[in-house]
Motif scaffolding. Structure first.
Motif, PDB file in Angstrom:
ATOM      1  N   HIS A  47       0.803  -1.221   0.000  1.00 53.78           N
ATOM      2  CA  HIS A  47       0.000   0.000   0.000  1.00 53.78           C
ATOM      3  C   HIS A  47       0.839   1.276   0.000  1.00 53.78           C
ATOM      4  O   HIS A  47       0.364   2.329  -0.418  1.00 53.78           O
ATOM      5  N   TYR A  48       2.065   1.188   0.475  1.00 57.36           N
ATOM      6  CA  TYR A  48       2.916   2.375   0.606  1.00 57.36           C
ATOM      7  C   TYR A  48       4.037   2.399  -0.437  1.00 57.36           C
ATOM      8  O   TYR A  48       4.896   3.271  -0.394  1.00 57.36           O
ATOM      9  N   MET A  49       4.036   1.437  -1.359  1.00 54.68           N
ATOM     10  CA  MET A  49       5.110   1.330  -2.355  1.00 54.68           C
ATOM     11  C   MET A  49       4.972   2.374  -3.447  1.00 54.68           C
ATOM     12  O   MET A  49       3.884   2.590  -3.986  1.00 54.68           O
ATOM     13  N   ALA A  50       6.091   2.973  -3.816  1.00 56.31           N
ATOM     14  CA  ALA A  50       6.111   3.919  -4.935  1.00 56.31           C
ATOM     15  C   ALA A  50       6.017   3.163  -6.254  1.00 56.31           C
ATOM     16  O   ALA A  50       6.438   2.005  -6.345  1.00 56.31           O
ATOM     17  N   PRO A  51       5.470   3.789  -7.297  1.00 59.11           N
ATOM     18  CA  PRO A  51       5.321   3.108  -8.596  1.00 59.11           C
ATOM     19  C   PRO A  51       6.637   2.573  -9.147  1.00 59.11           C
ATOM     20  O   PRO A  51       6.666   1.491  -9.737  1.00 59.11           O
ATOM     21  N   VAL A  55      -0.088   2.112  -9.900  1.00 57.26           N
ATOM     22  CA  VAL A  55       0.513   2.410 -11.200  1.00 57.26           C
ATOM     23  C   VAL A  55      -0.455   3.154 -12.116  1.00 57.26           C
ATOM     24  O   VAL A  55      -0.071   4.090 -12.824  1.00 57.26           O
ATOM     25  N   LYS A  56      -1.738   2.783 -12.089  1.00 59.83           N
ATOM     26  CA  LYS A  56      -2.694   3.294 -13.081  1.00 59.83           C
ATOM     27  C   LYS A  56      -3.528   4.478 -12.611  1.00 59.83           C
ATOM     28  O   LYS A  56      -3.894   5.340 -13.409  1.00 59.83           O
ATOM     29  N   GLU A  66       0.349  15.758  -3.532  1.00 66.18           N
ATOM     30  CA  GLU A  66       0.587  15.441  -4.943  1.00 66.18           C
ATOM     31  C   GLU A  66       2.038  15.655  -5.342  1.00 66.18           C
ATOM     32  O   GLU A  66       2.530  15.023  -6.281  1.00 66.18           O
ATOM     33  N   GLN A  67       2.746  16.522  -4.617  1.00 70.06           N
ATOM     34  CA  GLN A  67       4.191  16.642  -4.851  1.00 70.06           C
ATOM     35  C   GLN A  67       4.902  15.409  -4.327  1.00 70.06           C
ATOM     36  O   GLN A  67       5.709  14.791  -5.041  1.00 70.06           O
ATOM     37  N   LEU A  68       4.610  15.024  -3.100  1.00 68.28           N
ATOM     38  CA  LEU A  68       5.257  13.851  -2.507  1.00 68.28           C
ATOM     39  C   LEU A  68       4.917  12.569  -3.265  1.00 68.28           C
ATOM     40  O   LEU A  68       5.733  11.644  -3.317  1.00 68.28           O
ATOM     41  N   MET A  69       3.722  12.529  -3.864  1.00 69.64           N
ATOM     42  CA  MET A  69       3.285  11.322  -4.562  1.00 69.64           C
ATOM     43  C   MET A  69       3.262  11.518  -6.077  1.00 69.64           C
ATOM     44  O   MET A  69       2.503  10.854  -6.788  1.00 69.64           O
ATOM     45  N   ASN A  70       4.113  12.399  -6.560  1.00 63.84           N
ATOM     46  CA  ASN A  70       4.258  12.570  -8.007  1.00 63.84           C
ATOM     47  C   ASN A  70       4.796  11.272  -8.598  1.00 63.84           C
ATOM     48  O   ASN A  70       5.720  10.666  -8.038  1.00 63.84           O
ATOM     49  N   LYS A  71       4.233  10.811  -9.699  1.00 62.52           N
ATOM     50  CA  LYS A  71       4.684   9.548 -10.282  1.00 62.52           C
ATOM     51  C   LYS A  71       6.030   9.683 -10.979  1.00 62.52           C
ATOM     52  O   LYS A  71       6.635   8.684 -11.368  1.00 62.52           O
ATOM     53  N   ILE A  72       6.495  10.927 -11.127  1.00 62.97           N
ATOM     54  CA  ILE A  72       7.881  11.163 -11.557  1.00 62.97           C
ATOM     55  C   ILE A  72       8.697  11.359 -10.287  1.00 62.97           C
ATOM     56  O   ILE A  72       8.597  12.402  -9.631  1.00 62.97           O
TER      57      ILE A  72
END
Length: 793
Positions: A632-636, A682-683, A702-708
């Motif tokens: 649940h806490y893993m980055a993409p 991922v999606k 949204e900055q902390l969880m940016n997919k980049i």
């Protein structure tokens, strides 16, 4: 503070294209009832916060839970040279599966080239329900029946891929796959997949880094900044005579030529220059606003390749306009070279630079006049500064000796002026000193002091037989944690043990070594303090401080829905923990979540359990490729296998912040199956409950969880801490522990002095209690070969 349970690795029938909802859920996968907690803030009205009560389990890295070289599937391998058509077919199939969604076509082609070819005869079972998983397949020809508990659920035909979960980790197969006719397939096993992806990604980023090193424009960026930029360069292909940039267009990207040649054309479409590999163009787009392309640039050779860097992207990564980032770098390098400011921490340097002003001076213009009061730092950025003797001062603090305490009330003895037009950074050191004190006085505060030497020496002399059992704190997959005390010391300790049986069974020798190596270099007020390790014939032991409190997981359930201040309080400490790990020790933690953070008896946080932490020191680029963490806490980027670094931890901090404010997790809140959770991460995009109206909170999440990944930090930890959401938060008071915590753990959760005294009178040694608790369990005793790994304990 108990040893975390091993990730409950459940496979998903979704990897065979079957909807999970169409199957009955096994009892062991059923979610426990959640408790309802009234929201803390009245602004939520009648909304009810429903928080899960089950804890999220960790995913131990694959080498721990499976034999890496084992192939569980059954097939007949065949030799077949790959054709371009084969590769195209495989790549098209890859693109339909989320596991490969973050990889570009070039990367997928390289991956396709690593696949093997195989055949099935009619009736042959390639995958058996309940068996281990090691390979992913693309069906080139034939039909396959997918059965669950003996019942046919789906048929696979040409172009279908199946078994992709095997590429992420080893878990029991949830379906059986049987050939309905002769089948031909392309396959790849997990080990080959992970190594192929790692090789492709490392090679690609290394090439990008080499490109940046050869472009003068990037010379004034730090290594970390160049590493971040190299991770977001986009490879683009152009045909002969295809336009890359057009005269008159808005300039928004910078380009470096990788292969082929480009021509520079004027208004009459006449070529006036040729650009070769390693040449670049579009620099002004990054440095200045509202730039217009002055020339047209075309590819003049077939299959010309360039890498592109967008202006918006570099601003997100570096946290500011490129020119200001370069100026700030020059200032920091000047501070580092300084006799006075070179001794202080990066935090003090960042504080000094918060109020920096960049001034433009004309040729001959005075910067400092003789007789001016000393108190400002002046750093030349562009152009030469001259003193009265015509000595040139470049990129160093002008007359820094005047800033020492003994000279601070004096006046400048000479003038300084610009030789030619340029820029100078001006820092108000007087203002900084009035608020924070002079750097000379701060140096002692900034020094990292060792633990109290007397108590440290006492602990070093402790033996296992000296420790008296007080209480059992918790149990986990590999051992348990006990509260204990030495008769001659007032200090309470936590003793965690890991059994040699589990170390041998799961092959976690290096894992345990790594945990100890990380723990013993930790020295931070918000991170668990480690004292020493022990070993005996049956176990390895870790002796740490005892945190008289509770897990943050439990604390946020007592509080309910956290308000802004409560969320700032906890998130800020997590950010300080990550800043320390990442910048001081180059360590990535890899499992940030409320279950791994304790709230101590004073209400402040302690990061615990360094079992997943890994050093990236001397790794270039600083990345690792192992899938590890809590789903649940893993980055993409962890899930994709493309490699990840420190930014993965910031994603997890973002998940925690979302959980504080919203009550649930941003992805997979109602999912237990890792495969389903991965797909959502991922999606999907982040969605918020209706009662979350704070735009600044959404912005930082949204900055902390940016997919980049490179965009999460915003340039530096200083920039992150200055995020608008923290504008009303006092970081200095937090560090001094002067803020009011949201919650103080209840005293009844902690043993009182009377209970401790009663237990001490019983004089039960902790080593005897462990023997009693493990009676009947399988035991493995130390062997001579163990000296290869256990000598560090």
């Amino acid at each position: 503070m108990d040893q975390k349970n091993q990730w409950n690795q459940k496979s998903s029938v979704q990897e065979f294209g079957i909807q999970k909802s169409s199957l009955s859920k096994p009892v062991h996968q059923q979610v426990k009832p959640t408790q309802q907690v009234a929201p803390k803030n009245e602004q939520q009205g009648e909304n009810q916060l429903v928080r899960r009560v089950t804890k999220r389990n960790i995913g131990i890295k694959k080498s721990i839970v499976s034999n890496e070289g084992t192939i569980y599937e059954t097939f007949e391998p065949l030799m077949k040279p790959q054709t371009p058509q084969d590769i195209g077919f495989i790549v098209k199939c890859f693109q339909a599966h989320f596991v490969f969604s973050s990889m570009n076509e070039t990367q997928l082609i390289q991956l396709a080239k690593s696949m093997f070819y195989c055949r099935l005869v009619i009736g042959q079972m390639i995958i058996k329900q309940g068996d281990g998983a090691s390979s992913f397949f693309v069906l080139e020809k034939g039909k396959i029946n997918v059965l669950v508990d003996g019942i046919s659920r789906k048929q696979l035909s040409q172009g279908n891929g199946f078994g992709e979960l095997a590429l992420l980790y080893n878990a029991p197969r949830s379906a059986t796959c049987v050939a309905m006719e002769e089948c031909f397939l392309w396959g790849i096993d997990r080990h080959t997949f992970r190594k192929s992806v790692e090789n492709v990604m490392r090679s690609e980023q290394e090439k990008n880094r080499q490109l940046l090193e050869q472009v003068k424009f990037f010379n004034q960026l730090t290594k970390d900044q160049k590493d971040a930029i190299s991770g977001v360069l986009i490879l683009q292909k152009f045909n002969q005579n295809e336009i890359i940039v057009n005269e008159g267009d808005q300039a928004s990207s910078f380009y470096i030529i990788v292969e082929g040649k480009c021509g520079v054309f004027n208004k009459e479409d006449v070529q006036i220059a040729t650009l070769n590999p390693k040449d670049s163009f579009g620099e002004s787009a990054l440095k200045h606003d509202n730039q217009i392309r002055m020339m047209t640039i075309k590819a003049i050779e077939k299959d010309t390749k360039v890498v592109a860097l967008g202006k918006d992207m570099i601003s997100q990564i570096l946290g500011d306009k490129v020119q200001y980032i370069i100026y700030k770098n020059i200032c920091k390098w000047a501070l580092n070279r300084s006799k006075l400011f070179g001794k202080v921490s990066a935090a003090i340097q960042d504080k000094l630079l918060e109020g920096v002003i960049y001034r433009k001076y004309l040729a001959g213009q005075k910067i400092i006049n003789k007789g001016d009061k000393v108190g400002f730092l002046y750093v030349p950025l562009e152009g030469n500064v001259l003193d009265e003797q015509k000595n040139v001062i470049t990129n160093n603090i002008i007359n820094e000796e005047s800033l020492f305490d003994e000279f601070i009330n004096t006046k400048h003895a000479q003038s300084y002026h610009m030789e030619n037009e340029g820029h100078v950074a001006v820092i108000d050191y007087d203002k900084y000193r009035n608020i924070n004190g002079s750097v000379e006085k701060l140096l002692d505060i900034e020094q990292i002091h060792p633990h109290n030497q007397q108590s440290h020496d006492q602990v070093k002399k402790l033996q296992l037989k000296d420790l008296v059992f007080l209480n059992k704190l918790g149990s986990g997959q590999f051992g348990s944690v006990y509260l204990c005390k030495d008769k001659n010391m007032d200090t309470l300790f936590a003793l965690k043990y890991v059994t040699r049986a589990h170390i041998q069974q799961y092959g976690i020798q290096k894992h345990v070594q790594q945990e100890k190596a990380v723990l013993e270099i930790m020295n931070h007020q918000f991170i668990l303090k480690f004292y020493r390790s022990f070993k005996d014939g049956e176990n390895i032991y870790f002796l740490t401080e005892y945190i008289a409190g509770e897990e943050l997981f439990d604390a946020i359930r007592e509080i309910g829905l956290l308000g802004k201040y409560d969320s700032q309080f906890y998130t800020a400490q997590m950010i300080l923990q990550m800043e320390y790990l990442h910048t001081v020790h180059q360590i990535v933690y890899r499992d940030i979540k409320p279950e791994n953070v304790m709230v101590d008896q004073f209400g402040y946080l302690k990061l615990i359990d360094m079992g997943t932490a890994k050093t990236l020191k001397n790794v270039s680029p600083p990345k690792t490729f192992t899938i590890i963490g809590t789903p649940h806490y893993m980055a993409p980027e962890v899930i994709s296998g493309k490699g990840y670094g420190y930014f993965a931890d910031l994603w997890s901090v973002g998940c925690c912040l979302y959980e504080f404010l919203c009550g649930g997790l941003p992805f997979g809140e109602d999912q237990e199956d890792p495969f389903e959770i991965y797909k959502e991460i991922v999606k999907n995009s982040i969605h918020y409950p209706q009662y979350i109206t704070d735009k600044t909170a959404k912005t930082i999440i949204e900055q902390l969880m940016n997919k980049i990944p490179e965009c999460r930090l915003g340039g530096s930890y200083s920039s992150l801490k200055n995020n608008q959401w923290f504008s009303d938060f006092d970081w200095n008071k937090l560090i001094k522990r002067e803020l009011q915590p949201p919650l103080i753990p209840k005293k009844e959760k902690v043993m009182n002095n009377s209970q401790i005294e009663d237990q001490m009178k019983k004089n039960i040694l902790v080593i005897d209690q462990i023997q009693k608790d493990t009676m009947g369990q399988k035991k493995v005793f130390a062997q001579q070969k163990d000296a290869e790994w256990d000598s560090v304990f």
